[in-house]
Design an enzyme around this catalytic site. Structure first.
Site, short mmCIF file in Angstrom:
data_model
loop_
_atom_site.label_atom_id
_atom_site.label_comp_id
_atom_site.label_asym_id
_atom_site.label_seq_id
_atom_site.Cartn_x
_atom_site.Cartn_y
_atom_site.Cartn_z
N PRO A 2 44.22 13.64 107.44
CA PRO A 2 43.02 13.17 108.15
C PRO A 2 42.32 12.04 107.40
O PRO A 2 41.96 12.18 106.24
CB PRO A 2 42.12 14.41 108.19
CG PRO A 2 42.99 15.56 107.75
CD PRO A 2 44.05 14.98 106.90
N GLU A 3 42.18 10.93 108.07
CA GLU A 3 41.38 9.83 107.56
C GLU A 3 40.17 9.72 108.49
O GLU A 3 39.92 10.63 109.28
CB GLU A 3 42.21 8.54 107.52
CG GLU A 3 43.45 8.68 106.64
CD GLU A 3 44.30 7.43 106.55
OE1 GLU A 3 43.76 6.33 106.69
OE2 GLU A 3 45.52 7.56 106.34
N HIS A 93 46.15 30.88 104.93
CA HIS A 93 45.50 29.65 104.51
C HIS A 93 44.15 29.39 105.18
O HIS A 93 43.64 28.29 105.11
CB HIS A 93 46.41 28.42 104.70
CG HIS A 93 47.76 28.57 104.09
ND1 HIS A 93 47.94 28.89 102.75
CD2 HIS A 93 49.00 28.49 104.61
CE1 HIS A 93 49.23 28.96 102.51
NE2 HIS A 93 49.91 28.74 103.60
N ARG A 112 47.57 23.17 101.76
CA ARG A 112 47.75 22.63 100.41
C ARG A 112 46.50 22.70 99.54
O ARG A 112 46.55 22.32 98.37
CB ARG A 112 48.26 21.20 100.49
CG ARG A 112 49.70 21.17 100.95
CD ARG A 112 50.23 19.78 101.01
NE ARG A 112 50.78 19.52 102.33
CZ ARG A 112 51.39 18.40 102.68
NH1 ARG A 112 51.52 17.43 101.83
NH2 ARG A 112 51.86 18.26 103.89
#
Length: 274
Positions: A2-3, A93, A112
């Site tokens: 995601p930017e 997660h 992550r």
DNA sequence: CTAACTCCCTGATAGC
DNA sequence: TGCTATCAGGGAGTTA
């Protein structure tokens, strides 16, 4: 990954579901994210608070509450946000959750764990990291030719590295840096001191164009990204250079080059971006 | 001051 | 087939 566009798409998707909602509780997982979650502080400030607004600064999503706290979420590489019924099973997660009065829970899932959950409160809001050191927003008037000329002066950096420096301009990551430079017809290795005012003007215009188009497409889904409804974006179909090693350039059919700059995969057309 | 490096983390994929 | 190596990358921290 995601930017800025992906975070903006998530913000727009969540806004109607979150605005005005009361937070009735929070969930803090055991695993440590890139930064440790301040669970006690989150509990103290968020329980029973009302969500006033959702904002975005660079790649950070900001959830503002009526008691003047701001929850700051960074999605890192693999972070996702989604709304789920409060009694549905949490997924692997899922690291953080906001339980809402409307029986939905906003869940932060991050395989992550490069993401982060932070909170700023009225006591420490003004000059706290991570927002304090961020450069201007790409769509702001502050992001101007004069500003970039002044920042570029005295640096020996390639332009791609400068574009990805969040202290210079907020929200541009590895994918969009390559795309912006292709659209600008400027090589990513061009030293920033050699760019003309006209070229900087082009970089600004193309930055805004590419980001705007990506938002309209719902963002770029390479691997992990989905919006708040679990839907992928479609801008990956519009990518001109990123991930296109050895494939023909859309403009001139020259094979796209993949190189490494500052440890990051970098793509450009050697013909269109001399 | 800048710039280049390391580290954090998991899972997909490549190569043997 | 099953193993290991490699890669993906933002930002904080460290070093030169």
């Amino acid at each position: 990954m995601p930017e800025l566009p992906e975070v903006e798409v998530i913000r727009l998707g969540l806004l109607p579901h979150l605005q005005g909602q009361q937070i009735t509780g929070i969930y803090c997982g055991e695993k440590r994210l890139r930064l440790a979650m301040p669970c006690a502080l989150l509990e103290q400030w968020l329980r029973n608070a009302l969500i006033k607004d959702l904002k975005r600064r660079g790649k950070y999503l900001l959830i503002e509450t009526d008691n003047k706290a701001t929850l700051i979420i960074h999605l890192g590489m693999s972070g996702r946000l989604g709304l789920f019924p409060i009694h549905s099973a949490r997924h692997r997660h899922d690291h953080f959750g906001l339980v809402l009065h409307n029986t939905l829970e906003l869940r932060f899932n991050d395989t992550r764990r490069f993401g982060s959950i932070q909170i700023v409160t009225p006591d420490n809001y003004p000059n706290l990291p991570p927002l304090a050191g961020l450069g201007p927003e790409p769509f702001s008037t502050e992001f101007s030719t004069g500003y970039l000329l002044s920042k570029a002066a005295g640096r020996k950096q390639p332009i791609k590295n400068l574009l990805m420096d969040s202290r210079i301009v907020a929200g541009i990551g590895n994918i969009y840096a390559s795309e912006i430079l292709f659209a600008s017809r400027i090589s990513p290795i061009t030293p920033v001191t050699t760019l003309s005012p006209t070229q900087w003007q082009t970089v600004i215009a193309k930055t805004r164009l590419i980001l705007k188009q990506a938002i309209a497409c719902g963002g770029t889904t390479i691997a992990d990204y989905v919006n708040s409804s679990g839907q992928p974006g479609y801008f990956q179909n519009e990518l001109r250079v990123y991930g296109r090693k050895n494939l023909p350039c859309a403009r001139c059919a020259t094979p796209i080059l993949k190189t490494v700059m500052a440890g990051r995969a970098t793509y450009h057309c050697p013909c269109c971006q001399p």
